[in-house]
Design an enzyme around this catalytic site. Structure first.
Site, PDB file in Angstrom:
ATOM      1  N   SER A 211       0.854  -1.192   0.000  1.00 12.85           N
ATOM      2  CA  SER A 211       0.000   0.000   0.000  1.00 12.85           C
ATOM      3  C   SER A 211       0.882   1.231   0.000  1.00 12.85           C
ATOM      4  O   SER A 211       2.112   1.129   0.055  1.00 12.85           O
ATOM      5  CB  SER A 211      -0.884   0.016   1.249  1.00 12.85           C
ATOM      6  OG  SER A 211      -0.095   0.374   2.371  1.00 12.85           O
ATOM      7  N   LYS A 212       0.214   2.368  -0.015  1.00 14.05           N
ATOM      8  CA  LYS A 212       0.965   3.630   0.001  1.00 14.05           C
ATOM      9  C   LYS A 212       1.886   3.707   1.204  1.00 14.05           C
ATOM     10  O   LYS A 212       2.905   4.375   1.173  1.00 14.05           O
ATOM     11  CB  LYS A 212      -0.014   4.814   0.050  1.00 14.05           C
ATOM     12  CG  LYS A 212      -0.639   5.109  -1.279  1.00 14.05           C
ATOM     13  CD  LYS A 212      -1.419   6.423  -1.190  1.00 14.05           C
ATOM     14  CE  LYS A 212      -2.588   6.369  -2.140  1.00 14.05           C
ATOM     15  NZ  LYS A 212      -3.868   6.609  -1.553  1.00 14.05           N
ATOM     16  N   ARG A 213       1.502   3.022   2.272  1.00 13.14           N
ATOM     17  CA  ARG A 213       2.325   3.083   3.486  1.00 13.14           C
ATOM     18  C   ARG A 213       3.497   2.098   3.460  1.00 13.14           C
ATOM     19  O   ARG A 213       4.336   2.113   4.344  1.00 13.14           O
ATOM     20  CB  ARG A 213       1.453   2.815   4.721  1.00 13.14           C
ATOM     21  CG  ARG A 213       0.542   3.986   5.064  1.00 13.14           C
ATOM     22  CD  ARG A 213      -0.416   3.646   6.182  1.00 13.14           C
ATOM     23  NE  ARG A 213      -1.314   2.551   5.808  1.00 13.14           N
ATOM     24  CZ  ARG A 213      -2.360   2.690   5.005  1.00 13.14           C
ATOM     25  NH1 ARG A 213      -2.665   3.878   4.509  1.00 13.14           N
ATOM     26  NH2 ARG A 213      -3.120   1.662   4.689  1.00 13.14           N
ATOM     27  N   SER A 214       3.551   1.212   2.440  1.00  9.89           N
ATOM     28  CA  SER A 214       4.662   0.263   2.354  1.00  9.89           C
ATOM     29  C   SER A 214       5.968   1.023   2.140  1.00  9.89           C
ATOM     30  O   SER A 214       5.952   2.112   1.560  1.00  9.89           O
ATOM     31  CB  SER A 214       4.459  -0.695   1.180  1.00  9.89           C
ATOM     32  OG  SER A 214       3.291  -1.451   1.382  1.00  9.89           O
TER      33      SER A 214
END
Ligand code: GLU
Length: 447
Positions: A211-214
């Protein structure tokens, strides 16, 4: 048997990321393997978030990967058909219009269309995960349209799949929970139920959903393209993200994937996005290219180097570069000496001089004499055979002597701390140019 029809239905609310590309690829592979067809559908019902530029990027990216489809549609162009189907359901009593206070403004009423949900248990066979059962009672009479002209997403998907004759819905695992609602809508419409195959999630290094947070964010196809990944390599790598051929093979062209692909080879567990592995797959693909194609596909002509040394540099680039961006960086950096004579520095030429060993200018003079005897077109091995004995002689004088005399040779040829070995350099720039560079270095040393 009915012909297989799959679908590639991205939402143009964002760029083409690797998850969408992988799902599209699996739909393509399955359909082509089965001699079926693929329909592309732009799921642009979310008018506020859908953008033409995203649709363009998605189409361009999928075509660049080599995927194709047999039919194209846009949900935004099918409003009349959705209305016709919703009215039909209301007429048959399978759905009803429900006047309710608006959520946004409880003073106002809205006319929602709700499905009359029989509330049964629904079991569907997922071709990847096996039987999946849902109790649909808890869904209640869910909303299928916010007005006769405004179907919800699930309704549009089911109507589109029905009209396109979709036989297999292959999509990400995050859509499993949408399936019971969609089956209930299908049943109300009297549409045949397609087969389902939900693909495993793509995970990041920490095994969390990518995800974008990866740590690396979600890789976008256009960015990977700009970085100089080959579409063949991406297709090869994406296919192996959640699928395996059942044997040890790792290198597949798109055509070979079509041949080998079955849904039986899709795994249930999440697949980890591994950029290092992608880099090695890409390097393998880059190594398959003949020099002229390597230069052309890598856009290396733009560096402005003469064609002949550039072509000669390709094997070195293929040995070292894992992307075309890396090939550019190498050609303009560590390998620049293949294209341009360096300007070596006197202190650096002498950096490894030591008592008891020939001085840099004397060593270079000896190497020069041997280089001048090398015929044009000498290989790196021939250069090594001619030059190494001089270095070995220095080695006999003292510990580290070989390295100490090879240093000014390599540095005089390359002008760089890091470069290919001097024998490879002599073979690539040719003995005449090597001799010129050695003379220049000797001159710099005052010889
Ligand atoms: N538009 C959805 C997506 O991009 C796909 C829905 C589906 O495959 O049913 O995730």
């Amino acid at each position: 048997m009915t012909r297989v029809v799959t679908r590639i239905p991205p939402s143009p609310t964002g760029r083409l990321h690797i998850g969408t590309a992988r799902t599209a690829l699996f739909n393509y592979l399955f359909a082509r393997h089965e001699n079926g067809t693929v329909v592309f559908r732009s799921e642009d019902t979310d008018r506020a978030r859908s953008k033409k530029e995203f649709e363009d990027e998605i189409l361009e990216g999928l075509a660049w990967l080599g995927l194709s489809w047999d039919a194209f549609s846009r949900q935004s162009e099918r409003a009349a058909r959705y209305r016709e189907l919703i009215e039909g359901l209301v007429r048959k009593g399978r759905a009803y219009i429900s006047e309710e206070p608006s959520r946004e403004d409880p003073e106002k009423t809205v006319e929602l269309v709700r499905l009359r949900n029989p509330g049964a248990r629904i079991t569907f066979i997922d071709l990847v995960r096996g039987g999946i059962t849902f109790d649909t009672a808890e869904l209640g009479d869910f909303v299928i349209a916010r007005s006769l002209d405004d179907p919800v997403y699930h309704f549009a998907v089911v109507a589109d799949d029905m009209d396109a004759g979709v036989t297999h819905v292959i999509r990400g695992e995050d859509h499993i929970s949408n399936t019971p609602r969609q089956i209930l809508i299908q049943e109300a419409l009297g549409a045949p139920r397609p087969a389902y195959a939900h693909l495993p999630l793509i995970l990041d290094k920490k095994r969390a959903k990518l995800s974008k947070r990866s740590p690396s964010g979600v890789p976008q196809i256009a960015d990977l393209r700009a970085e100089g990944f080959m579409p063949e390599a991406l297709v090869n790598y994406l296919a192996l993200l959640g699928w395996n051929p059942g044997d040890a093979r790792e290198d597949f062209s798109l055509a070979e994937l079509v041949e080998a692909f079955t849904l039986g080879g899709v795994q249930k567990s999440g697949a980890v996005w591994d950029r290092t592995k992608l880099l090695s797959v890409n390097q393998r693909w880059m190594r398959t290219l003949p020099p002229d194609e390597f230069i052309e596909r890598g856009g290396l002509g733009a560096l402005g180097f003469a064609p002949e040394p550039l072509a000669k540099a390709v094997p070195l680039l293929q040995e070292r570069a894992r992307t075309f961006a890396e090939a550019h960086a190498l050609a303009g950096g560590e390998l620049l000496c293949l294209f341009e004579a360096p300007a070596p520095d006197a202190a650096a030429l002498r950096a490894k001089e030591a008592p008891g060993l020939p001085r840099a200018d004397a060593a270079l003079a000896q190497f020069l004499a041997s280089v001048e005897r090398l015929p044009d077109g000498s290989s790196a091995d021939a250069a090594r055979a001619a030059l190494m004995p001089l270095a070995e002689a220095a080695e006999a004088e003292g510990k580290g002597g070989r390295g100490a005399v090879l240093w000014p040779l390599r540095y005089a040829l390359s002008g760089q701390e890091r470069s290919p070995d001097p024998f490879t350099l002599v073979s690539l720039i040719g003995p005449a140019e090597a001799a010129r560079r050695l003379k220049k270095a000797i001159g710099i040393l005052g010889g």
